[in-house]
Design a protein around this motif. Sequence first.
Motif, short mmCIF file in Angstrom:
data_model
loop_
_atom_site.label_atom_id
_atom_site.label_comp_id
_atom_site.label_asym_id
_atom_site.label_seq_id
_atom_site.Cartn_x
_atom_site.Cartn_y
_atom_site.Cartn_z
N ASP A 1 -33.98 6.79 40.98
CA ASP A 1 -32.70 6.10 40.95
C ASP A 1 -32.35 5.53 39.59
O ASP A 1 -31.79 4.46 39.48
CB ASP A 1 -32.67 5.01 42.03
N SER B 1 -34.76 -2.11 44.62
CA SER B 1 -33.60 -2.89 45.03
C SER B 1 -32.94 -3.54 43.83
O SER B 1 -33.57 -3.76 42.80
CB SER B 1 -34.05 -3.98 46.01
N SER C 1 -26.87 -2.16 39.82
CA SER C 1 -27.13 -2.27 41.26
C SER C 1 -28.15 -1.27 41.79
O SER C 1 -28.78 -1.51 42.81
CB SER C 1 -25.84 -2.08 42.05
N ILE D 1 -27.20 1.53 42.98
CA ILE D 1 -26.45 2.33 43.95
C ILE D 1 -25.91 3.54 43.20
O ILE D 1 -25.09 3.41 42.30
CB ILE D 1 -25.34 1.50 44.61
N ALA E 1 -19.82 5.85 50.02
CA ALA E 1 -20.99 5.09 50.49
C ALA E 1 -21.24 5.28 51.98
O ALA E 1 -22.37 5.07 52.45
CB ALA E 1 -20.80 3.61 50.19
N TYR F 1 -25.17 4.25 52.20
CA TYR F 1 -25.49 2.86 51.90
C TYR F 1 -24.86 1.97 52.96
O TYR F 1 -23.91 2.37 53.64
CB TYR F 1 -24.96 2.46 50.51
N ARG G 1 -22.45 -0.78 54.31
CA ARG G 1 -21.13 -1.27 53.92
C ARG G 1 -20.79 -2.47 54.79
O ARG G 1 -21.07 -2.46 55.98
CB ARG G 1 -20.05 -0.19 54.10
N ILE H 1 -20.84 -2.89 49.15
CA ILE H 1 -21.77 -1.77 49.34
C ILE H 1 -23.15 -2.24 48.89
O ILE H 1 -23.30 -2.77 47.80
CB ILE H 1 -21.34 -0.56 48.50
N SER H 2 -24.17 -2.02 49.75
CA SER H 2 -25.51 -2.46 49.37
C SER H 2 -26.55 -1.44 49.83
O SER H 2 -26.26 -0.54 50.61
CB SER H 2 -25.81 -3.82 49.96
N LYS H 3 -27.76 -1.62 49.34
CA LYS H 3 -28.84 -0.72 49.70
C LYS H 3 -29.43 -1.00 51.06
O LYS H 3 -30.23 -0.23 51.55
CB LYS H 3 -29.94 -0.77 48.63
N GLY H 4 -29.06 -2.08 51.66
CA GLY H 4 -29.60 -2.36 53.00
C GLY H 4 -29.44 -3.75 53.45
O GLY H 4 -28.81 -4.56 52.99
#
Length: 187
Positions: free
Chosen positions: A33, A39, A79, A81, A94, A98, A100, A184-187
């Motif tokens: 990534d 993260s 980020s 992302i 996303a 990812y 949302r 928008i996030s990774k989790g």
Amino acid sequence: MLSISDLAGRAAPLSLVLIAALTVSACTPTTGDRMGFASARDETGAVNLERRAYAVEVAKQMRAKRQRVWCVPFARNASGIDIRGNAKTWWSQAKGLYARGHQPKVGAVMAFSATRRNPLGHIAVVSGVDSPRQIRVDHANWERNKVSLDMVVVDVSEKNDWSAVRVMSNPGALGRVYPITGFISKG
């Protein structure tokens, strides 16, 4: 709000000293990534200083080469992302990749909706949640070709749902209202 140009000739707060110290180790992308970190947040919910330092360093290098600093690559670097394309497409891209949502959290990317005045949209990385209606963001090109760190953003939506915000571009003064698609996030 703090821009890269503000760093010269000032006594740097501790967080900026840490950013500078981490920049050397964060400047070399690894596989995966871009940075190889899991993260955009650390275990305490604070902004990931290594990612932030890397994003700032890349922006500095681009400016030194007289290249334009844009919000999308800055947000991707800060980020983790990995979405490509104009900011206005991030929300739809996303979906399924990812998380949302409509509540800010540190490390999430805030997606500004495209408007007539801002046809490509805009994205910023949440660097702090101060209260249910105020956050801070790191982003690039809000001010042309500059990086802004910890810029205050206030939720001004009627339903308190983060669908409309005002950004404090100048100390003590909130700008006009901007529509927000979500976070928008990774989790």
